[in-house]
Design a protein around this motif. Sequence first.
Motif, PDB file in Angstrom:
ATOM      1  N   PRO A   2       0.806  -1.229   0.000  1.00  0.00           N
ATOM      2  CA  PRO A   2       0.000   0.000   0.000  1.00  0.00           C
ATOM      3  C   PRO A   2       0.837   1.277   0.000  1.00  0.00           C
ATOM      4  N   GLU A   3       1.990   1.226   0.675  1.00  0.00           N
ATOM      5  CA  GLU A   3       2.815   2.430   0.767  1.00  0.00           C
ATOM      6  C   GLU A   3       3.413   2.855  -0.575  1.00  0.00           C
ATOM      7  N   GLY A  54       1.699   3.694  -2.981  1.00  0.00           N
ATOM      8  CA  GLY A  54       0.829   4.765  -3.440  1.00  0.00           C
ATOM      9  C   GLY A  54       0.202   4.518  -4.791  1.00  0.00           C
ATOM     10  N   GLY A  66      -3.512   5.149  -4.942  1.00  0.00           N
ATOM     11  CA  GLY A  66      -3.978   6.404  -4.371  1.00  0.00           C
ATOM     12  C   GLY A  66      -3.835   6.420  -2.862  1.00  0.00           C
ATOM     13  N   ARG A  67      -4.106   7.578  -2.268  1.00  0.00           N
ATOM     14  CA  ARG A  67      -3.881   7.785  -0.833  1.00  0.00           C
ATOM     15  C   ARG A  67      -5.158   7.819  -0.015  1.00  0.00           C
ATOM     16  N   ASN A  68      -6.294   7.825  -0.686  1.00  0.00           N
ATOM     17  CA  ASN A  68      -7.580   7.818   0.017  1.00  0.00           C
ATOM     18  C   ASN A  68      -8.638   7.241  -0.911  1.00  0.00           C
ATOM     19  N   GLU A 125      -9.135   9.108  -4.310  1.00  0.00           N
ATOM     20  CA  GLU A 125      -8.037   8.896  -5.249  1.00  0.00           C
ATOM     21  C   GLU A 125      -8.062   7.482  -5.813  1.00  0.00           C
ATOM     22  N   THR A 126      -8.391   6.515  -4.966  1.00  0.00           N
ATOM     23  CA  THR A 126      -8.486   5.134  -5.438  1.00  0.00           C
ATOM     24  C   THR A 126      -9.579   5.003  -6.488  1.00  0.00           C
ATOM     25  N   ASN A 130      -2.526  12.238  -8.604  1.00  0.00           N
ATOM     26  CA  ASN A 130      -1.888  13.100  -7.610  1.00  0.00           C
ATOM     27  C   ASN A 130      -0.483  13.457  -8.073  1.00  0.00           C
ATOM     28  N   SER A 141       2.337  11.771  -7.770  1.00  0.00           N
ATOM     29  CA  SER A 141       3.246  10.648  -7.968  1.00  0.00           C
ATOM     30  C   SER A 141       2.583   9.615  -8.878  1.00  0.00           C
ATOM     31  N   THR A 156       0.709   6.567 -10.197  1.00  0.00           N
ATOM     32  CA  THR A 156      -0.264   5.592  -9.723  1.00  0.00           C
ATOM     33  C   THR A 156      -0.503   4.588 -10.848  1.00  0.00           C
TER      34      THR A 156
END
Length: 225
Positions: free
Chosen positions: A81-82, A84, A87-89, A92-93, A159, A161, A163
Amino acid sequence: MAPIGKLYGHPKQPGTIAILSAAAISGLEIETPPFEFGVTNKDPDFVHKFPLAKIPAFEDIEGFKMIEGAAIARYVSSLVPESGLLGRNAKETALVDQWVHFAESEVILPTRTIYYAIAAKVPPGYTTEQHEFRIQRTNRSLQYLEDYLATCHSRFIVNDSITLADLFVAGAAICAGMTVCGAAQREKAYSHIFAHQARVTADERIKVLFGQPEFINEPLAIQAE
């Protein structure tokens, strides 16, 4: 690190590239056995594991099996998960999923149909009407993506970075650059799309997986018999 499983697929297949890129960014290793389409996927052992004989196909070290490139790539991304990549939430996912689906259904599918119909003559009987329909559909989708990227505040799709969305959209751009987007289209009509593709595929972690795109100078057209 020991491989997490085996991936069967063609090295230039967008789904295969996205899966292996997701693994590379996540620091995971996936074994890629030699694969010959029409041979490997007709082997009784392969068909026993994957009855539809589709690629990409994935089997982990515990025997867990999957097909469908986007689903496999999402699963691999979820293991770290880290990274990214998803996504981060929740929002975003959801956007990652949206753009992955968009890339596959709106760009990769029609452009690969065009490529195989014109370059490989598969399937036979491809008509001018069918070609024009796919050209129009793909250009409509590319314009939608171009307009989005032109106003996007980030250098990437969701975002700041990379994905999974970026991996699939970059793959979709390469498919377009091999079929419906000649040099003029890449430089003028869809400059933001191909700038994004170049940015993503230049990432040292995945550069070798994407390789050098075989872009065309002029859009593919049906040749008179």
